[in-house]
Design a protein around this motif. Structure first.
Motif, PDB file in Angstrom:
ATOM      1  N   LEU A  24       2.893 -17.696  -7.019  1.00 32.67           N
ATOM      2  CA  LEU A  24       2.851 -16.563  -6.103  1.00 32.67           C
ATOM      3  C   LEU A  24       2.673 -15.238  -6.839  1.00 32.67           C
ATOM      4  CD1 LEU A  24       5.616 -17.814  -3.681  1.00 32.67           C
ATOM      5  CD2 LEU A  24       3.224 -17.369  -3.046  1.00 32.67           C
ATOM      6  N   ARG A  25       3.343 -15.100  -7.972  1.00 31.67           N
ATOM      7  CA  ARG A  25       3.127 -13.871  -8.758  1.00 31.67           C
ATOM      8  C   ARG A  25       1.671 -13.750  -9.183  1.00 31.67           C
ATOM      9  NH1 ARG A  25       8.497 -15.118 -11.076  1.00 31.67           N
ATOM     10  NH2 ARG A  25       9.950 -13.507 -10.354  1.00 31.67           N
ATOM     11  N   ASP A  26       1.083 -14.875  -9.594  1.00 31.81           N
ATOM     12  CA  ASP A  26      -0.334 -14.861  -9.969  1.00 31.81           C
ATOM     13  C   ASP A  26      -1.205 -14.468  -8.775  1.00 31.81           C
ATOM     14  OD1 ASP A  26       0.333 -15.619 -12.534  1.00 31.81           O
ATOM     15  OD2 ASP A  26      -0.158 -17.738 -12.252  1.00 31.81           O
ATOM     16  N   ALA A  27      -0.855 -14.991  -7.591  1.00 33.97           N
ATOM     17  CA  ALA A  27      -1.635 -14.675  -6.393  1.00 33.97           C
ATOM     18  C   ALA A  27      -1.511 -13.194  -6.029  1.00 33.97           C
ATOM     19  CB  ALA A  27      -1.177 -15.561  -5.226  1.00 33.97           C
ATOM     20  N   TRP A  28      -0.307 -12.632  -6.164  1.00 35.55           N
ATOM     21  CA  TRP A  28      -0.134 -11.209  -5.887  1.00 35.55           C
ATOM     22  C   TRP A  28      -0.921 -10.358  -6.876  1.00 35.55           C
ATOM     23  CZ3 TRP A  28       1.846  -8.219  -2.135  1.00 35.55           C
ATOM     24  CH2 TRP A  28       2.685  -8.818  -1.168  1.00 35.55           C
ATOM     25  N   ARG A  29      -0.888 -10.720  -8.149  1.00 36.48           N
ATOM     26  CA  ARG A  29      -1.620  -9.939  -9.150  1.00 36.48           C
ATOM     27  C   ARG A  29      -3.126  -9.992  -8.906  1.00 36.48           C
ATOM     28  NH1 ARG A  29       1.943 -12.834 -12.836  1.00 36.48           N
ATOM     29  NH2 ARG A  29       3.761 -11.539 -13.320  1.00 36.48           N
ATOM     30  N   ALA A  30      -3.588 -11.104  -8.345  1.00 35.77           N
ATOM     31  CA  ALA A  30      -5.018 -11.247  -8.079  1.00 35.77           C
ATOM     32  C   ALA A  30      -5.467 -10.513  -6.819  1.00 35.77           C
ATOM     33  CB  ALA A  30      -5.365 -12.736  -7.953  1.00 35.77           C
ATOM     34  N   LEU A  31      -4.494 -10.016  -6.048  1.00 38.21           N
ATOM     35  CA  LEU A  31      -4.836  -9.316  -4.811  1.00 38.21           C
ATOM     36  C   LEU A  31      -5.468  -7.971  -5.147  1.00 38.21           C
ATOM     37  CD1 LEU A  31      -4.506  -9.611  -1.704  1.00 38.21           C
ATOM     38  CD2 LEU A  31      -2.377  -8.325  -1.923  1.00 38.21           C
ATOM     39  N   ASP A  32      -6.668  -7.747  -4.638  1.00 44.21           N
ATOM     40  CA  ASP A  32      -7.383  -6.506  -4.897  1.00 44.21           C
ATOM     41  C   ASP A  32      -6.583  -5.314  -4.360  1.00 44.21           C
ATOM     42  OD1 ASP A  32     -10.156  -5.211  -5.570  1.00 44.21           O
ATOM     43  OD2 ASP A  32      -9.596  -4.435  -3.591  1.00 44.21           O
ATOM     44  N   PRO A  33      -6.438  -4.245  -5.148  1.00 48.87           N
ATOM     45  CA  PRO A  33      -5.656  -3.085  -4.680  1.00 48.87           C
ATOM     46  C   PRO A  33      -6.151  -2.506  -3.359  1.00 48.87           C
ATOM     47  CG  PRO A  33      -6.085  -2.913  -7.039  1.00 48.87           C
ATOM     48  CD  PRO A  33      -6.881  -4.086  -6.546  1.00 48.87           C
ATOM     49  N   VAL A  34      -7.454  -2.527  -3.154  1.00 48.90           N
ATOM     50  CA  VAL A  34      -7.992  -2.005  -1.894  1.00 48.90           C
ATOM     51  C   VAL A  34      -7.563  -2.894  -0.731  1.00 48.90           C
ATOM     52  CG1 VAL A  34     -10.103  -1.484  -0.615  1.00 48.90           C
ATOM     53  CG2 VAL A  34      -9.939  -0.909  -3.048  1.00 48.90           C
ATOM     54  N   GLU A  35      -7.594  -4.204  -0.959  1.00 49.36           N
ATOM     55  CA  GLU A  35      -7.155  -5.126   0.088  1.00 49.36           C
ATOM     56  C   GLU A  35      -5.662  -4.971   0.353  1.00 49.36           C
ATOM     57  OE1 GLU A  35      -6.939  -9.930   1.121  1.00 49.36           O
ATOM     58  OE2 GLU A  35      -7.872  -9.249  -0.745  1.00 49.36           O
ATOM     59  N   ARG A  36      -4.877  -4.829  -0.711  1.00 52.18           N
ATOM     60  CA  ARG A  36      -3.435  -4.628  -0.540  1.00 52.18           C
ATOM     61  C   ARG A  36      -3.162  -3.381   0.285  1.00 52.18           C
ATOM     62  NH1 ARG A  36       0.047  -1.362  -3.568  1.00 52.18           N
ATOM     63  NH2 ARG A  36       2.270  -1.834  -3.306  1.00 52.18           N
ATOM     64  N   GLU A  37      -3.903  -2.314   0.022  1.00 45.64           N
ATOM     65  CA  GLU A  37      -3.721  -1.079   0.775  1.00 45.64           C
ATOM     66  C   GLU A  37      -4.045  -1.286   2.251  1.00 45.64           C
ATOM     67  OE1 GLU A  37      -5.347   3.562   0.801  1.00 45.64           O
ATOM     68  OE2 GLU A  37      -5.969   2.171  -0.767  1.00 45.64           O
ATOM     69  N   ALA A  38      -5.130  -1.994   2.534  1.00 41.25           N
ATOM     70  CA  ALA A  38      -5.521  -2.239   3.922  1.00 41.25           C
ATOM     71  C   ALA A  38      -4.513  -3.143   4.625  1.00 41.25           C
ATOM     72  CB  ALA A  38      -6.913  -2.855   3.972  1.00 41.25           C
ATOM     73  N   VAL A  39      -4.065  -4.191   3.935  1.00 44.05           N
ATOM     74  CA  VAL A  39      -3.071  -5.096   4.507  1.00 44.05           C
ATOM     75  C   VAL A  39      -1.770  -4.343   4.774  1.00 44.05           C
ATOM     76  CG1 VAL A  39      -1.591  -7.078   3.973  1.00 44.05           C
ATOM     77  CG2 VAL A  39      -4.044  -7.220   3.564  1.00 44.05           C
ATOM     78  N   SER A  40      -1.348  -3.515   3.821  1.00 45.70           N
ATOM     79  CA  SER A  40      -0.115  -2.751   3.987  1.00 45.70           C
ATOM     80  C   SER A  40      -0.206  -1.820   5.194  1.00 45.70           C
ATOM     81  CB  SER A  40       0.172  -1.942   2.730  1.00 45.70           C
ATOM     82  OG  SER A  40       0.430  -2.781   1.618  1.00 45.70           O
ATOM     83  N   ALA A  41      -1.350  -1.157   5.354  1.00 46.00           N
ATOM     84  CA  ALA A  41      -1.528  -0.243   6.478  1.00 46.00           C
ATOM     85  C   ALA A  41      -1.437  -0.993   7.805  1.00 46.00           C
ATOM     86  CB  ALA A  41      -2.859   0.483   6.363  1.00 46.00           C
ATOM     87  N   ALA A  42      -2.043  -2.176   7.868  1.00 46.81           N
ATOM     88  CA  ALA A  42      -2.000  -2.964   9.107  1.00 46.81           C
ATOM     89  C   ALA A  42      -0.585  -3.426   9.419  1.00 46.81           C
ATOM     90  CB  ALA A  42      -2.942  -4.161   8.991  1.00 46.81           C
ATOM     91  N   ILE A  43       0.159  -3.819   8.386  1.00 45.83           N
ATOM     92  CA  ILE A  43       1.544  -4.254   8.587  1.00 45.83           C
ATOM     93  C   ILE A  43       2.403  -3.078   9.043  1.00 45.83           C
ATOM     94  CG2 ILE A  43       3.618  -5.040   7.356  1.00 45.83           C
ATOM     95  CD1 ILE A  43       1.770  -6.933   5.778  1.00 45.83           C
ATOM     96  N   CYS A  44       2.191  -1.910   8.458  1.00 49.57           N
ATOM     97  CA  CYS A  44       2.943  -0.728   8.890  1.00 49.57           C
ATOM     98  C   CYS A  44       2.679  -0.418  10.364  1.00 49.57           C
ATOM     99  CB  CYS A  44       2.581   0.467   8.019  1.00 49.57           C
ATOM    100  SG  CYS A  44       3.318   0.426   6.360  1.00 49.57           S
TER     101      CYS A  44
END
Length: 256
Positions: A24-44
């Motif tokens: 899971l740590r490897d999967a999180w590190r592989a998450l593109d920062p732009v995608e993380r930002e978009a996912v975070s915004a949708a969750i918020c």
């Protein structure tokens, strides 16, 4: 993610957590920062919607989904453990009979966290929550005592460097006791579709949630980090809701 090797009847040996965390740590590190930002915004946005609909004025009549499980206090399970619930599971995204689709009871406080790079970014919620009159809490950790507390903050400027690269409330921030009108937003490496969480291994959130069982628990993670089943130990604590960019899972009742 694939069903873990060795799983029988939805369970895996507790030792499998080590391997799960590495993957899971490897999967999180592989998450593109732009995608993380978009996912975070949708969750918020989903969290904002849940909290907006929990406001006392959001619906004028009728019970909420939570009404049948609160009463005068949190029910207990037959084994005497606090925090069990006696209703039937439903999905927060479709709550039949709940006016305005309301899932939570009236909320007065929300507990957020200062995110690590491998966590959902919930920082935009602080200013939003305070603009709605909600008190904002943030975890304060004491590694020497292996405890975590909830402390009230007025803004992110109230945070200072803490252990393990975390940011946490300054010593001047008052301690709070999360209750039935508090929603605790919980990060995790992964969650499963039954509401169980896999954290980083320190046990701080599990001990904290066990100490304050009346508060509501909303786990947050990308949809790709939600799996059918996770390994769990007796000390692990279950979420009430799991919020992803794609859906809201829960609430669940039973052992928490």
């Amino acid at each position: 993610m694939d069903r873990p090797r060795g799983m029988m009847d939805g369970r895996v040996p507790a030792a499998a957590k080590v391997a799960w965390r590495k993957r899971l740590r490897d999967a999180w590190r592989a998450l593109d920062p732009v995608e993380r930002e978009a996912v975070s915004a949708a969750i918020c946005r989903r969290l904002q919607d849940l909290l907006e609909r929990s406001a006392p004025a959001a619906c004028s009549t009728g019970p909420t989904v939570a009404a049948g499980l609160r009463g005068a206090g949190r029910p207990h399970d037959p084994g005497g453990r606090p925090g069990a619930r006696d209703a039937h599971p439903s999905r927060a995204t479709a709550a039949p009979g709940a006016p305005c689709g309301r899932v939570l009871p009236p909320v007065r406080a929300v507990m957020l966290y200062a995110p690590l790079p491998t966590e959902i970014d919930v920082t935009p919620l602080l200013d939003w929550a305070r603009s709605r009159g909600l008190e904002v809490l943030v975890p304060w950790v004491d590694p020497a005592r292996h405890v975590m507390e909830a402390r009230a903050v007025a803004g992110w400027d109230d945070l200072v460097p803490g252990p393990w690269g975390l940011r946490q409330p300054a010593a001047r921030c008052p301690s709070r006791q999360p209750g039935a009108e508090t929603v605790i937003v919980v990060p995790g490496l992964a969650f499963d579709r039954e509401g169980w969480r896999l954290g980083r291994g320190g046990g701080y959130y599990d001990r904290f949630l066990d100490r304050w069982p009346a508060a509501w628990r909303a786990g947050v993670a990308p949809a790709r980090m939600v799996v059918p089943h996770l390994p769990r130990d007796p000390h692990d604590r279950r979420m009430d809701l799991v919020v992803t960019e794609a859906e809201v899972l829960g609430p669940w009742w039973g052992v928490r």
